[in-house]
Motif scaffolding. Structure first.
Motif, PDB file in Angstrom:
ATOM      1  N   ARG A  10       0.862  -1.182   0.000  1.00  0.00           N
ATOM      2  CA  ARG A  10       0.000   0.000   0.000  1.00  0.00           C
ATOM      3  C   ARG A  10       0.897   1.230   0.000  1.00  0.00           C
ATOM      4  NH1 ARG A  10      -3.273   2.032   5.307  1.00  0.00           N
ATOM      5  NH2 ARG A  10      -1.249   1.393   6.154  1.00  0.00           N
ATOM      6  N   VAL A  11       0.630   2.168  -0.898  1.00  0.00           N
ATOM      7  CA  VAL A  11       1.480   3.353  -1.038  1.00  0.00           C
ATOM      8  C   VAL A  11       0.646   4.593  -0.732  1.00  0.00           C
ATOM      9  CG1 VAL A  11       3.189   4.507  -2.465  1.00  0.00           C
ATOM     10  CG2 VAL A  11       2.610   2.120  -2.935  1.00  0.00           C
ATOM     11  N   LEU A  12       1.147   5.438   0.171  1.00  0.00           N
ATOM     12  CA  LEU A  12       0.403   6.611   0.623  1.00  0.00           C
ATOM     13  C   LEU A  12       1.250   7.870   0.518  1.00  0.00           C
ATOM     14  CD1 LEU A  12      -1.127   5.162   3.931  1.00  0.00           C
ATOM     15  CD2 LEU A  12      -2.232   5.296   1.680  1.00  0.00           C
ATOM     16  N   HIS A  13       0.611   8.958   0.099  1.00  0.00           N
ATOM     17  CA  HIS A  13       1.253  10.271   0.132  1.00  0.00           C
ATOM     18  C   HIS A  13       1.197  10.764   1.572  1.00  0.00           C
ATOM     19  CE1 HIS A  13       1.108  14.804  -0.798  1.00  0.00           C
ATOM     20  NE2 HIS A  13       2.362  14.394  -0.929  1.00  0.00           N
ATOM     21  N   SER A  14       2.364  10.995   2.187  1.00  0.00           N
ATOM     22  CA  SER A  14       2.378  11.275   3.622  1.00  0.00           C
ATOM     23  C   SER A  14       3.598  12.074   4.024  1.00  0.00           C
ATOM     24  CB  SER A  14       2.375   9.950   4.402  1.00  0.00           C
ATOM     25  OG  SER A  14       2.283  10.164   5.785  1.00  0.00           O
ATOM     26  N   ASP A  15       3.399  13.038   4.890  1.00  0.00           N
ATOM     27  CA  ASP A  15       4.495  13.745   5.550  1.00  0.00           C
ATOM     28  C   ASP A  15       4.781  12.990   6.838  1.00  0.00           C
ATOM     29  OD1 ASP A  15       6.276  15.435   6.727  1.00  0.00           O
ATOM     30  OD2 ASP A  15       4.929  17.150   6.885  1.00  0.00           O
ATOM     31  N   MET A  16       5.851  12.190   6.809  1.00  0.00           N
ATOM     32  CA  MET A  16       6.160  11.276   7.893  1.00  0.00           C
ATOM     33  C   MET A  16       4.970  10.340   8.137  1.00  0.00           C
ATOM     34  SD  MET A  16       8.989  10.633   9.458  1.00  0.00           S
ATOM     35  CE  MET A  16       9.881  12.172   9.207  1.00  0.00           C
ATOM     36  N   TYR A  17       4.384  10.304   9.329  1.00  0.00           N
ATOM     37  CA  TYR A  17       3.348   9.324   9.646  1.00  0.00           C
ATOM     38  C   TYR A  17       1.925   9.862   9.466  1.00  0.00           C
ATOM     39  CZ  TYR A  17       7.375   7.333  12.199  1.00  0.00           C
ATOM     40  OH  TYR A  17       8.612   6.834  12.552  1.00  0.00           O
ATOM     41  N   THR A  18       1.768  11.040   8.894  1.00  0.00           N
ATOM     42  CA  THR A  18       0.467  11.720   8.939  1.00  0.00           C
ATOM     43  C   THR A  18      -0.659  10.972   8.243  1.00  0.00           C
ATOM     44  OG1 THR A  18       1.084  13.052   7.015  1.00  0.00           O
ATOM     45  CG2 THR A  18       1.491  14.011   9.197  1.00  0.00           C
ATOM     46  N   ALA A  19      -0.349  10.163   7.228  1.00  0.00           N
ATOM     47  CA  ALA A  19      -1.398   9.463   6.489  1.00  0.00           C
ATOM     48  C   ALA A  19      -1.845   8.175   7.171  1.00  0.00           C
ATOM     49  CB  ALA A  19      -0.928   9.149   5.069  1.00  0.00           C
ATOM     50  N   LEU A  20      -1.172   7.780   8.233  1.00  0.00           N
ATOM     51  CA  LEU A  20      -1.511   6.535   8.921  1.00  0.00           C
ATOM     52  C   LEU A  20      -2.661   6.744   9.897  1.00  0.00           C
ATOM     53  CD1 LEU A  20       2.078   5.245   9.781  1.00  0.00           C
ATOM     54  CD2 LEU A  20       0.622   4.534   7.857  1.00  0.00           C
ATOM     55  N   GLY A  21      -3.450   5.690  10.084  1.00  0.00           N
ATOM     56  CA  GLY A  21      -4.484   5.723  11.105  1.00  0.00           C
ATOM     57  C   GLY A  21      -3.872   5.632  12.489  1.00  0.00           C
ATOM     58  N   PRO A  22      -4.539   6.147  13.499  1.00  0.00           N
ATOM     59  CA  PRO A  22      -3.954   6.187  14.848  1.00  0.00           C
ATOM     60  C   PRO A  22      -3.714   4.813  15.463  1.00  0.00           C
ATOM     61  CG  PRO A  22      -6.258   6.852  14.890  1.00  0.00           C
ATOM     62  CD  PRO A  22      -5.869   6.782  13.453  1.00  0.00           C
ATOM     63  N   THR A  23      -4.387   3.793  14.958  1.00  0.00           N
ATOM     64  CA  THR A  23      -4.225   2.462  15.556  1.00  0.00           C
ATOM     65  C   THR A  23      -3.328   1.550  14.717  1.00  0.00           C
ATOM     66  OG1 THR A  23      -6.219   1.606  14.448  1.00  0.00           O
ATOM     67  CG2 THR A  23      -6.499   2.619  16.634  1.00  0.00           C
ATOM     68  N   GLU A  24      -2.771   2.042  13.638  1.00  0.00           N
ATOM     69  CA  GLU A  24      -1.943   1.191  12.777  1.00  0.00           C
ATOM     70  C   GLU A  24      -0.589   0.919  13.425  1.00  0.00           C
ATOM     71  OE1 GLU A  24      -2.099   1.484   8.416  1.00  0.00           O
ATOM     72  OE2 GLU A  24      -3.081   3.428   8.745  1.00  0.00           O
ATOM     73  N   ARG A  25      -0.221  -0.353  13.456  1.00  0.00           N
ATOM     74  CA  ARG A  25       1.022  -0.791  14.067  1.00  0.00           C
ATOM     75  C   ARG A  25       1.781  -1.699  13.096  1.00  0.00           C
ATOM     76  NH1 ARG A  25      -0.780   2.544  16.825  1.00  0.00           N
ATOM     77  NH2 ARG A  25      -1.034   2.644  19.102  1.00  0.00           N
ATOM     78  N   PHE A  26       3.107  -1.680  13.198  1.00  0.00           N
ATOM     79  CA  PHE A  26       3.945  -2.429  12.263  1.00  0.00           C
ATOM     80  C   PHE A  26       5.041  -3.179  13.016  1.00  0.00           C
ATOM     81  CE2 PHE A  26       2.159   1.246  10.202  1.00  0.00           C
ATOM     82  CZ  PHE A  26       1.646   0.728   9.025  1.00  0.00           C
ATOM     83  N   ASP A  27       5.417  -4.326  12.455  1.00  0.00           N
ATOM     84  CA  ASP A  27       6.477  -5.135  13.067  1.00  0.00           C
ATOM     85  C   ASP A  27       7.855  -4.536  12.833  1.00  0.00           C
ATOM     86  OD1 ASP A  27       4.767  -7.245  14.063  1.00  0.00           O
ATOM     87  OD2 ASP A  27       4.477  -7.811  11.964  1.00  0.00           O
ATOM     88  N   ALA A  28       7.996  -3.747  11.794  1.00  0.00           N
ATOM     89  CA  ALA A  28       9.262  -3.044  11.545  1.00  0.00           C
ATOM     90  C   ALA A  28       8.962  -1.741  10.825  1.00  0.00           C
ATOM     91  CB  ALA A  28      10.215  -3.895  10.718  1.00  0.00           C
ATOM     92  N   ILE A  29       9.678  -0.685  11.216  1.00  0.00           N
ATOM     93  CA  ILE A  29       9.598   0.616  10.563  1.00  0.00           C
ATOM     94  C   ILE A  29      11.008   0.973  10.118  1.00  0.00           C
ATOM     95  CG2 ILE A  29       9.039   3.061  10.815  1.00  0.00           C
ATOM     96  CD1 ILE A  29       7.064   2.316  13.003  1.00  0.00           C
ATOM     97  N   PHE A  30      11.132   1.424   8.866  1.00  0.00           N
ATOM     98  CA  PHE A  30      12.461   1.708   8.308  1.00  0.00           C
ATOM     99  C   PHE A  30      12.436   3.004   7.517  1.00  0.00           C
ATOM    100  CE2 PHE A  30      15.278   1.587   4.582  1.00  0.00           C
ATOM    101  CZ  PHE A  30      16.499   1.533   5.221  1.00  0.00           C
ATOM    102  N   TRP A  31      13.555   3.738   7.590  1.00  0.00           N
ATOM    103  CA  TRP A  31      13.751   4.926   6.746  1.00  0.00           C
ATOM    104  C   TRP A  31      15.206   5.004   6.336  1.00  0.00           C
ATOM    105  CZ3 TRP A  31      13.375  10.728   8.596  1.00  0.00           C
ATOM    106  CH2 TRP A  31      13.357  11.572   7.468  1.00  0.00           C
ATOM    107  N   ASN A  32      15.447   5.056   5.039  1.00  0.00           N
ATOM    108  CA  ASN A  32      16.761   5.384   4.492  1.00  0.00           C
ATOM    109  C   ASN A  32      16.846   6.906   4.523  1.00  0.00           C
ATOM    110  OD1 ASN A  32      19.120   5.713   3.025  1.00  0.00           O
ATOM    111  ND2 ASN A  32      18.246   5.013   1.087  1.00  0.00           N
TER     112      ASN A  32
END
Length: 239
Positions: free
Chosen positions: A123-145
């Motif tokens: 899933r690809v979202l236009h987002s400034d950092m985490y702003t496009a995510l829902g408040p309850t969304e959780r991930f097993d790994a978060i990565f940024w180059n």
């Protein structure tokens, strides 16, 4: 052409912001840029106005050493052409979310997910950092180059591509670290890809302010034309 050099060799070439800006300008208007490239044994689409993943070895190196959560969920901040997000899906992640502040990068990542048959998992979202995510969304790994080239606060980000390599005052990395806890699953891993051209002392300070410490998981050194780059895969842990 790049190659790995032996541990202990120390030849580093540091680029000025002006030199990097010239590269970005070429990526915006250069007539000789192709519309595709080969990386990690696959062909990838390249849209004009998106940071080319082959300008340095960063994408290739980091995509090869990210500890993808097989069977789990993976979030990439700053997805660019989508190489790492698509590789995560191809590598066994059950679901991948890719974010980018550049709408051209969002379209480029979506195109590469479709090209490699993983649109159902990416899933690809236009987002400034985490702003496009829902408040309850959780991930097993978060990565940024991350854009490791340090410039002072107030440096002008005149194009979308500038935000791919410049992070004035490391404000973006501070937001990345501080906001991650809201989207990490229990036992989730917070990862960061950078290089020895970055300001590690400042990064450590930002992590400390967020109650975290940084562990170096991997480092890979590459000769790139006239310079040597050392790429770092970092993991942040709660103190």
């Amino acid at each position: 052409m790049t190659k790995t050099i032996e541990e202990g060799e120390t030849m580093t070439f540091k680029e000025s912001p002006e030199a990097v800006a010239q590269v970005l300008q070429h990526a915006l208007v250069g007539d000789d840029l192709p519309d595709s490239f080969t990386l990690l044994g696959r062909e990838w689409s390249l849209h004009r106005g998106v940071f080319p993943s082959t300008l340095s070895a960063a994408t290739e190196v980091l995509a090869s050493i990210v500890p993808y959560p097989e069977g789990g969920s993976f979030l990439e901040v700053g997805c660019g052409t989508g190489v790492i997000s698509v590789t995560a899906a191809l590598g066994g992640c059950a679901s991948v979310t890719a974010l980018d502040i550049n709408e051209k990068a969002v379209a480029n990542t979506a195109a590469n997910a479709e090209r490699h048959g993983v649109s159902d998992r990416v899933r690809v979202l236009h987002s400034d950092m985490y702003t496009a995510l829902g408040p309850t969304e959780r991930f097993d790994a978060i990565f940024w180059n991350v854009p490791w080239t340090y410039v002072e606060d107030g440096f002008s980000l005149s194009t979308d591509l500038h935000s791919a390599v410049f992070d004035p005052g490391y404000q973006g990395q501070a937001r990345y670290i501080a906001g991650a806890h809201e989207h990490l699953a229990d036992g989730g891993r917070l990862l960061l890809g950078t290089a020895d051209l970055g300001d590690r002392e400042r990064l450590d300070a930002l992590a400390g302010e967020a109650g975290m410490r940084i562990e170096l998981l991997h480092r890979v050194r590459r000769i790139e034309e006239v310079r040597v780059m050392e790429y770092h895969m970092l993991e942040l842990h709660t103190k």
